[in-house]
Write a protein that holds these residues in place. Sequence first.
Motif, PDB file in Angstrom:
ATOM      1  N   TRP A 226       0.837  -1.208   0.000  1.00 49.85           N
ATOM      2  CA  TRP A 226       0.000   0.000   0.000  1.00 49.85           C
ATOM      3  C   TRP A 226       0.869   1.254   0.000  1.00 49.85           C
ATOM      4  CZ3 TRP A 226      -2.662  -3.275  -1.687  1.00 49.85           C
ATOM      5  CH2 TRP A 226      -3.777  -3.902  -1.171  1.00 49.85           C
ATOM      6  N   ARG A 227       1.980   1.187   0.711  1.00 46.58           N
ATOM      7  CA  ARG A 227       2.908   2.316   0.710  1.00 46.58           C
ATOM      8  C   ARG A 227       3.434   2.568  -0.702  1.00 46.58           C
ATOM      9  NH1 ARG A 227       7.940   1.103   4.215  1.00 46.58           N
ATOM     10  NH2 ARG A 227       8.308  -0.280   2.449  1.00 46.58           N
ATOM     11  N   GLU A 228       3.787   1.511  -1.391  1.00 48.92           N
ATOM     12  CA  GLU A 228       4.259   1.636  -2.772  1.00 48.92           C
ATOM     13  C   GLU A 228       3.171   2.204  -3.680  1.00 48.92           C
ATOM     14  OE1 GLU A 228       5.535  -2.226  -3.923  1.00 48.92           O
ATOM     15  OE2 GLU A 228       7.102  -2.334  -2.389  1.00 48.92           O
ATOM     16  N   PHE A 229       1.922   1.893  -3.344  1.00 50.86           N
ATOM     17  CA  PHE A 229       0.798   2.381  -4.144  1.00 50.86           C
ATOM     18  C   PHE A 229       0.434   3.825  -3.823  1.00 50.86           C
ATOM     19  CE2 PHE A 229      -1.210  -2.101  -4.803  1.00 50.86           C
ATOM     20  CZ  PHE A 229      -0.156  -2.431  -5.629  1.00 50.86           C
ATOM     21  N   GLY A 230       1.097   4.425  -2.826  1.00 50.36           N
ATOM     22  CA  GLY A 230       0.881   5.841  -2.560  1.00 50.36           C
ATOM     23  C   GLY A 230       0.218   6.194  -1.257  1.00 50.36           C
ATOM     24  N   CYS A 231      -0.061   5.213  -0.391  1.00 48.27           N
ATOM     25  CA  CYS A 231      -0.686   5.514   0.899  1.00 48.27           C
ATOM     26  C   CYS A 231       0.351   6.040   1.885  1.00 48.27           C
ATOM     27  CB  CYS A 231      -1.335   4.269   1.485  1.00 48.27           C
ATOM     28  SG  CYS A 231      -2.874   3.838   0.691  1.00 48.27           S
ATOM     29  N   GLN A 232      -0.027   7.111   2.599  1.00 42.64           N
ATOM     30  CA  GLN A 232       0.861   7.633   3.640  1.00 42.64           C
ATOM     31  C   GLN A 232       0.549   7.036   5.013  1.00 42.64           C
ATOM     32  OE1 GLN A 232      -0.969  10.671   2.034  1.00 42.64           O
ATOM     33  NE2 GLN A 232       0.345  10.232   0.306  1.00 42.64           N
ATOM     34  N   LEU A 233      -0.731   6.839   5.296  1.00 46.49           N
ATOM     35  CA  LEU A 233      -1.153   6.297   6.590  1.00 46.49           C
ATOM     36  C   LEU A 233      -1.651   4.874   6.365  1.00 46.49           C
ATOM     37  CD1 LEU A 233      -3.043   7.886   9.486  1.00 46.49           C
ATOM     38  CD2 LEU A 233      -4.136   5.947   8.357  1.00 46.49           C
ATOM     39  N   VAL A 234      -0.989   3.917   7.010  1.00 49.24           N
ATOM     40  CA  VAL A 234      -1.317   2.507   6.802  1.00 49.24           C
ATOM     41  C   VAL A 234      -1.388   1.799   8.146  1.00 49.24           C
ATOM     42  CG1 VAL A 234      -0.637   0.355   5.675  1.00 49.24           C
ATOM     43  CG2 VAL A 234      -0.075   2.535   4.594  1.00 49.24           C
ATOM     44  N   THR A 235      -2.419   0.976   8.309  1.00 50.29           N
ATOM     45  CA  THR A 235      -2.476   0.092   9.476  1.00 50.29           C
ATOM     46  C   THR A 235      -1.965  -1.281   9.067  1.00 50.29           C
ATOM     47  OG1 THR A 235      -4.748  -0.588   8.997  1.00 50.29           O
ATOM     48  CG2 THR A 235      -4.442   1.293  10.480  1.00 50.29           C
TER      49      THR A 235
END
Length: 269
Positions: A226-235
């Motif tokens: 998800w981080r690679e996909f552009g999310c900054q906030l991830v659980t």
Amino acid sequence: MTNLSTQRTRDFHAKLRAKENVYGVFIGSPNPVVLDTVNATGWDFAILEGQHSAMSTGDLAATLISLYHSGLPAIVRVDGHEPFAIAKMFDAGAAGIIVPMVETVEQAEAIVAATRFRPRGMRSFGPIRADLVGMRPAELEERVFVFVMIETALGMENAEAIAAIDGVDGIFVGMADLAISRGEDPLAAYTTDVAQKDFAYLRTVTDANDITLGAPAFGPENAAKWREFGCQLVTVGLESALLGAASRDALEFLKPGSTPVRDASSPYS
């Protein structure tokens, strides 16, 4: 003097607005031992699960008070759009809220209004947590951070307009319900190329409005994706799921093949 909780909330908001990557866990239990363990691990934040858990409003408020003493910033995912329930979470010290099933501009505007005092909104003045008592309305509004969940096909259609609303600070993606609204398998939503396309679009939308993109993940590998996909906030998961995974790994090491067979296609496994 600024207390630890308020300072960490300010620092957390600053990271989100600077689009830094932050990582946290969902918490579905008000147990103080669980809260202490999560905080001691060093996560950037926690999300208190008020939608898909048995925690009541009282549980959520008590959990926010417990986390206040550690300073861990806590976002609350509420279970609906009811304005006074949303405001109550900020009165109890939440560092932000996540509101599910936001599909229209009108819904998003009403959610923002629930978090702001008059004349901008409709929030009633009445802080609950001791460290907030004595703060002025402007100081209390500084603690507000609003995530709206885009998790339906209609929400995706209106995402651009929703993201442009003053007071919407972030979009939190609900991939499972988004898949259901399209007639697709919700469990496959976390593994297909569709998720990447949705994230790419929503990252464009959030960047255009200088707001945060967030999403739930299940395990560190999923979170890294998800981080690679552009999310900054991830659980990285729900605390009970992390406990279950660690327990299964430990038992499998000692007694290979002894744990129950699980569906490998499910991100919840």
